[in-house]
Design a protein around this motif. Sequence first.
Motif, PDB file in Angstrom:
ATOM      1  N   ARG A 173       4.610  13.826  -0.556  1.00  0.00           N
ATOM      2  CA  ARG A 173       4.472  14.955  -1.489  1.00  0.00           C
ATOM      3  C   ARG A 173       5.475  16.071  -1.182  1.00  0.00           C
ATOM      4  N   MET A 174       5.636  16.361   0.098  1.00  0.00           N
ATOM      5  CA  MET A 174       6.540  17.458   0.478  1.00  0.00           C
ATOM      6  C   MET A 174       8.005  17.098   0.202  1.00  0.00           C
ATOM      7  N   GLU A 175       8.365  15.845   0.403  1.00  0.00           N
ATOM      8  CA  GLU A 175       9.738  15.427   0.101  1.00  0.00           C
ATOM      9  C   GLU A 175      10.015  15.553  -1.393  1.00  0.00           C
ATOM     10  N   ARG A 176       9.038  15.242  -2.220  1.00  0.00           N
ATOM     11  CA  ARG A 176       9.202  15.427  -3.663  1.00  0.00           C
ATOM     12  C   ARG A 176       9.261  16.906  -4.006  1.00  0.00           C
ATOM     13  N   ALA A 177       8.453  17.710  -3.306  1.00  0.00           N
ATOM     14  CA  ALA A 177       8.455  19.160  -3.565  1.00  0.00           C
ATOM     15  C   ALA A 177       9.831  19.759  -3.263  1.00  0.00           C
ATOM     16  N   LYS A 178      10.476  19.280  -2.175  1.00  0.00           N
ATOM     17  CA  LYS A 178      11.808  19.776  -1.833  1.00  0.00           C
ATOM     18  C   LYS A 178      12.798  19.497  -2.964  1.00  0.00           C
ATOM     19  N   MET A 179      12.698  18.340  -3.583  1.00  0.00           N
ATOM     20  CA  MET A 179      13.580  18.003  -4.698  1.00  0.00           C
ATOM     21  C   MET A 179      13.299  18.895  -5.904  1.00  0.00           C
ATOM     22  N   LEU A 180      12.007  19.118  -6.173  1.00  0.00           N
ATOM     23  CA  LEU A 180      11.637  19.932  -7.334  1.00  0.00           C
ATOM     24  C   LEU A 180      12.003  21.402  -7.144  1.00  0.00           C
ATOM     25  N   LEU A 181      12.018  21.890  -5.884  1.00  0.00           N
ATOM     26  CA  LEU A 181      12.346  23.300  -5.614  1.00  0.00           C
ATOM     27  C   LEU A 181      13.811  23.614  -5.924  1.00  0.00           C
ATOM     28  N   LEU A 182      14.617  22.573  -6.036  1.00  0.00           N
ATOM     29  CA  LEU A 182      16.034  22.789  -6.373  1.00  0.00           C
ATOM     30  C   LEU A 182      16.216  23.179  -7.834  1.00  0.00           C
ATOM     31  N   ASN A 183      15.149  22.957  -8.647  1.00  0.00           N
ATOM     32  CA  ASN A 183      15.211  23.323 -10.072  1.00  0.00           C
ATOM     33  C   ASN A 183      14.616  24.716 -10.240  1.00  0.00           C
ATOM     34  N   PRO A 184      15.448  25.759 -10.474  1.00  0.00           N
ATOM     35  CA  PRO A 184      14.949  27.147 -10.569  1.00  0.00           C
ATOM     36  C   PRO A 184      14.049  27.371 -11.790  1.00  0.00           C
ATOM     37  N   ALA A 185      14.074  26.438 -12.752  1.00  0.00           N
ATOM     38  CA  ALA A 185      13.284  26.630 -13.978  1.00  0.00           C
ATOM     39  C   ALA A 185      11.808  26.308 -13.745  1.00  0.00           C
ATOM     40  N   LEU A 186      11.472  25.604 -12.648  1.00  0.00           N
ATOM     41  CA  LEU A 186      10.082  25.242 -12.372  1.00  0.00           C
ATOM     42  C   LEU A 186       9.393  26.311 -11.543  1.00  0.00           C
ATOM     43  N   ARG A 187       8.225  26.754 -12.034  1.00  0.00           N
ATOM     44  CA  ARG A 187       7.456  27.726 -11.290  1.00  0.00           C
ATOM     45  C   ARG A 187       6.765  27.047 -10.117  1.00  0.00           C
ATOM     46  N   MET A 188       6.381  27.856  -9.123  1.00  0.00           N
ATOM     47  CA  MET A 188       5.761  27.304  -7.918  1.00  0.00           C
ATOM     48  C   MET A 188       4.446  26.602  -8.249  1.00  0.00           C
ATOM     49  N   THR A 189       3.701  27.157  -9.232  1.00  0.00           N
ATOM     50  CA  THR A 189       2.424  26.548  -9.626  1.00  0.00           C
ATOM     51  C   THR A 189       2.650  25.159 -10.212  1.00  0.00           C
ATOM     52  N   GLN A 190       3.710  25.021 -11.046  1.00  0.00           N
ATOM     53  CA  GLN A 190       4.031  23.741 -11.653  1.00  0.00           C
ATOM     54  C   GLN A 190       4.402  22.694 -10.589  1.00  0.00           C
ATOM     55  N   ILE A 191       5.226  23.141  -9.617  1.00  0.00           N
ATOM     56  CA  ILE A 191       5.657  22.216  -8.571  1.00  0.00           C
ATOM     57  C   ILE A 191       4.458  21.736  -7.760  1.00  0.00           C
ATOM     58  N   ILE A 232       0.844  -1.201   0.000  1.00  0.00           N
ATOM     59  CA  ILE A 232       0.000   0.000   0.000  1.00  0.00           C
ATOM     60  C   ILE A 232       0.879   1.250   0.000  1.00  0.00           C
ATOM     61  N   ALA A 233       1.961   1.211   0.783  1.00  0.00           N
ATOM     62  CA  ALA A 233       2.878   2.360   0.824  1.00  0.00           C
ATOM     63  C   ALA A 233       3.485   2.625  -0.556  1.00  0.00           C
ATOM     64  N   LYS A 234       3.861   1.556  -1.257  1.00  0.00           N
ATOM     65  CA  LYS A 234       4.411   1.726  -2.611  1.00  0.00           C
ATOM     66  C   LYS A 234       3.355   2.285  -3.562  1.00  0.00           C
ATOM     67  N   TYR A 235       2.136   1.806  -3.400  1.00  0.00           N
ATOM     68  CA  TYR A 235       1.032   2.281  -4.249  1.00  0.00           C
ATOM     69  C   TYR A 235       0.822   3.782  -4.034  1.00  0.00           C
ATOM     70  N   ILE A 236       0.909   4.218  -2.779  1.00  0.00           N
ATOM     71  CA  ILE A 236       0.743   5.650  -2.483  1.00  0.00           C
ATOM     72  C   ILE A 236       1.880   6.460  -3.085  1.00  0.00           C
ATOM     73  N   GLU A 237       3.104   5.960  -2.975  1.00  0.00           N
ATOM     74  CA  GLU A 237       4.254   6.679  -3.518  1.00  0.00           C
ATOM     75  C   GLU A 237       4.132   6.868  -5.027  1.00  0.00           C
ATOM     76  N   VAL A 238       3.674   5.814  -5.719  1.00  0.00           N
ATOM     77  CA  VAL A 238       3.524   5.902  -7.181  1.00  0.00           C
ATOM     78  C   VAL A 238       2.423   6.870  -7.565  1.00  0.00           C
ATOM     79  N   ASN A 239       1.381   6.950  -6.750  1.00  0.00           N
ATOM     80  CA  ASN A 239       0.205   7.755  -7.110  1.00  0.00           C
ATOM     81  C   ASN A 239       0.049   9.007  -6.255  1.00  0.00           C
TER      82      ASN A 239
END
Length: 536
Positions: A486-504, A438-445
């Motif tokens: 979700r927040m752990e993924r957001a932290k990774m995505l915030l390292l990319n300056p090309a992504l806008r906050m709305t996209q993240i 179930i944990a893996k299913y949540i991570e994928v989705n």
Amino acid sequence: MKAIIVDDEKHVREAIKLLVPWATFGITTILEAADGQEAISAINEMCPELIFTDMMMPVTGGKELLTWIQTHSPTSKTIVISGYDDYPLVRHTMQHGGFDYILKPIDPEQLTNTVGNAVTSWREEDAERKRKAMQNIEMNVIKPVYWDKVFSEFIMHPHTLQKHTSAMQQEFGVKLDELTECQVAVLAVDTLSQAIWRKFAANRELLFFTITNVCNEIVGQGRERFGVAFRSFNRENEIVLLLWQSLQVTPTHTAHIQHVLSTTLRDQCEIGLGGIKKFPLGVTDSYNEARCALRYRNLLEAEAGVHLFRKEQIVIGTEMGWGAHEEPIRLSVLSSQPKQIEAAVMQWMDTVHKQPTITQEQFDRWRQALRVLTSRWGKELVDSTEIELPEDVITLPIDNSGHFSIDLWQEQLTDALIRFSNQIAGYRHKGSHVVYDIAKYIEVNAHRDVSLQEISHHFFMSREYISRKFKQYFNENMTDYISRIRMERAKMLLLNPALRMTQIAEMVGYQDEKYFSKVFKKMYGVSPNEYRKQQA
């Protein structure tokens, strides 16, 4: 198909063999006979479908042969080939089933056409014979079932038999308006020994047919039928005897039935006998009394017999239930230890052994209570209603000698609870693995809204069980787990300056940027923008 040519002149037989295109008509075997007597022997042995015969022959002539064929081989098609254009001979041929009369010298075309017509006629009649035979077989199968249903309905609703008055008179020779009294007996098939059930395991219908047939042969003996036996549609494993004549000697009849069944099956069959009642309205009362006679008999009595209904026997008996034994048995099941389960069951059985009387009514209450208990345990322990006590413990423990056996019940109950315990353990083990799935299913989705209901449907487990197990293994509820992923993924995505906050926000599953920022700040103490600046 087979054909036989009967003629005392060999050259005539040879001519017929040459003139007929046998293969065209599917005739593969051609027999010969020089006279009627020889033909009779061949027809008896080979049963040909097509017979050619001369009329004037030595020993046994055509007339005698035709008469014999009509009686002993009536389905065969007979073609007479004769040198005599004699009306009496032709008439004899037609009167005794001859298909056609051909004169010598033989016309090849006429012979071929006659053979073709004879073969066609035989095949059509054969198809009709087979259809009727199959119809008769079906009727012989359907008719007993029909009467089983009629009498089963009558037992519960006496007024329904009136609509079957004429059919019953035709089938059983009984005039309903002449009947004044009736009596019902019930045969307890479920008390037959395990050896009998194993013997008929592949075809239980044969067992019911055998018993019903034996009973019907007895009640139908003599000049008048005095009853009928049928398989009950109302209750499984029950055969009912409806009796309407010689009621004062019914115990003798039922004892005789029991004796014959004992000889036939090499086993005992318990019979309950209700009282004599007015026909037809009293039949239900007599039936209920017969059932009570069986259900309240003492199962501990060694010998099977005919049990007469007595009002005083309808007592609840001891109120002994699972009571103090419930918790020890539950704990033993939870332990998954066969020895502990065996010991807990033994304690219960020690109490059972002290009972002077055990009725089927009482036994049924015990086993039903146990079904309720184990169902509750399954719900409590693994939150599942799918786990049930095996059917072994639901049937009466009848040993190979046909007697109720507490020791056998102890063995069956112990084995059933061990298997039940294994199911519980397996389900709990499965549950621990499922939580990680179930944990893996949540991570994928995690990028979309994943509801608890969706997870429940996907893994075929209840929402309550999933929530409890998830909290137990990950020390946080599912909502917090999804937010953290979700927040752990957001932290990774915030390292990319090309992504806008709305996209993240959308990439981690939030359509509202402000709500995303609020959740992020609540978890990490800083807003997503502040976190991005800190990492720059």
